[in-house]
Enzyme design. Structure first.
Site, PDB file in Angstrom:
ATOM      1  CG  HIS A  54      -5.615  -2.030  -0.064  1.00 27.21           C
ATOM      2  ND1 HIS A  54      -4.724  -1.602  -1.265  1.00 27.21           N
ATOM      3  CD2 HIS A  54      -4.966  -1.573   1.067  1.00 27.21           C
ATOM      4  CE1 HIS A  54      -4.018  -0.747  -0.648  1.00 27.21           C
ATOM      5  NE2 HIS A  54      -4.098  -0.686   0.576  1.00 27.21           N
ATOM      6  CB  SER A  99      -1.000   0.008   1.136  1.00 33.15           C
ATOM      7  OG  SER A  99      -1.966   1.231   1.084  1.00 33.15           O
ATOM      8  CG  ASP A 159       6.897  25.037   0.658  1.00 31.51           C
ATOM      9  OD1 ASP A 159       5.955  24.443   1.186  1.00 31.51           O
ATOM     10  OD2 ASP A 159       7.701  25.686   1.361  1.00 31.51           O
TER      11      ASP A 159
END
Length: 431
Positions: free
Chosen positions: A405, A143, A352
């Site tokens: 998953h 993951s 940023d």
């Protein structure tokens, strides 16, 4: 800390602690501690098998505490020593929690947390590799750990012999809005499948939701329980074999006390246990930043949700669960996230963010990369993963609908065995 090795079920567990820079760009800002646990077969003695480093999913969760020689670890130990890394901020590493962040101002919290993304997790691993005197090692990322793997392949490809990824190939350029557009669709699919299997569950969910709109109910930690929190139970739908346990929870939600209906303590306690954000705040506060490079997330999942009004419950409407998404209201409702609200806002607005991936380096990749992609993955969109792998040479995908998953946890021995074989085939073509 001076912890001692121990042996269990034929496996030797050796603890390692490392002092690493908080900020690799400015080591004068101080250091933190990072913990890693080495696993090796007792029968191997002092043999020098190569290392396989494991990157846990999340972000914000420690490596698994292995119990027995089983699952993917059993397969890995056949040819590797395994290094289970507690990513910075988790487990036995210098921990991040509402307790440890309390002495800091919101700006100080945000500045500190900005150093806990995949780039610095990978730099920690590289620091450890050098300290251990390892020339090259293999990595396994589950993951979010797969996101870390692509960061490692971008920053230090010469340090890697193999890369194995399960359910975790990210876009290296897309905005998180694209990710959440896809995952909301997958979440809708899971809702439809659940309510098709258990049609009566829709009425149960609506009854719980209506009760929460009309009454104050409190979790065992004193937190008011809301419809939005209840909807987040849907995160479990991304894992295998969770529909029936969810149904069992719903059918025992209420109790009558002196003629008054209220939610049962067992149900409320189960709901609290589902809220891992209390113990692992990185999972909430840095969740969307794992997609950010030079742009802000600005609460991406929340904004996408507003375009999917069916997920905003109202009386008389069908009830839908949400998935693996983080929303700003969580920092108003979750007791242990409330002190982090201002820091969360600062991080959501932060533009940023440094690059996590290097597309040019990945386009010239020479490391065999083997990936298990789950066709019905609710958290990591297969089409986006395939898009990424199409730009990385020597990367192969095993696409399957056999697993959700959590495939590595459900059938790790088989999955890792398949990925190792794929890696050997790729390596053979590079000779």
């Amino acid at each position: 800390m001076n912890a001692q090795p121990f042996i269990d079920a034929g496996v030797k567990y050796t603890p390692h602690y490392f002092q690493v820079p908080l900020n690799y760009a400015n080591p004068d800002q101080g250091s933190i501690e990072v913990f890693a646990r080495e696993l090796s077969l007792v029968a191997d003695g002092d043999s020098a098998k190569p290392f396989l480093v494991y990157f846990q999913g999340g972000p914000g969760f420690p490596s698994p505490r292995q119990n027995g020689c089983n699952g993917w670890v059993k397969r890995a130990l056949q040819q590797y020593r395994v290094l289970l890394l507690d990513q910075r901020g988790t487990g036995n590493s210098t921990v991040i929690s509402h307790q440890t962040l309390a002495p800091l101002s919101p700006q100080e919290q945000a500045d500190y947390l900005a150093h806990f993304r995949a780039d610095n997790i990978v730099r920690d691993a590289e620091f450890i590799r050098e300290k251990l005197g390892v020339e090259k090692w293999a990595i396994l990322g589950q993951s979010f750990g797969g996101f870390c793997s692509l960061t490692y392949l971008s920053l230090f490809p010469e340090s890697l012999s193999r890369s194995y990824i399960t359910g975790g190939v990210p876009s290296i350029s897309r905005h998180p809005d694209d990710v959440y557009q896809a995952t909301f669709k997958r979440t809708m699919d899971k809702n439809q499948a659940f309510f098709q299997q258990f049609p009566q569950a829709q009425q149960m969910c609506q009854r719980i939701a209506e009760h929460l709109l009309e009454n104050d109910e409190f979790l065992p930690n004193g937190q008011r329980f809301t419809v939005e929190q209840f909807q987040q139970l849907g995160i479990n739908f991304g894992m295998s074999d969770t529909f029936l346990p969810t149904y069992y929870l719903l059918e025992n939600a209420f109790v009558e006390i002196n003629g008054k209906t209220q939610l049962r303590y067992e149900f409320l306690n189960s709901m609290l246990m589902e809220q891992s954000f209390h113990t692992n705040p990185i999972y909430a506060i840095l969740h969307e930043s794992i997609y950010c490079q030079g742009f802000a997330s600005n609460w991406s999942a929340h904004r996408v949700r507003q375009t999917r009004d069916e997920f905003n419950y109202q009386s008389g409407k069908p009830f839908l669960f949400t998935g693996e998404m983080v929303f700003p209201w969580m920092f108003d409702q979750y007791e242990n996230l409330k002190p982090l609200k201002q820091a969360a806002e600062l991080l959501a607005e932060k533009q940023d963010w440094t690059p996590l991936y290097n597309a040019d380096v990945l386009a010239n990749n020479k490391v065999p990369v083997s990936c298990a992609m789950y066709a019905d993955d609710m958290f990591v969109e297969m089409d986006i993963s395939r898009e990424t792998l199409g730009t990385i040479p020597n990367a192969k995908a095993w696409i399957t609908n056999e697993y959700e998953h959590n495939g590595l946890r459900a059938d790790g021995e088989r999955i890792l065995d398949t990925l190792i074989a794929m890696g050997e085939q790729t390596a053979a073509t590079l000779k």
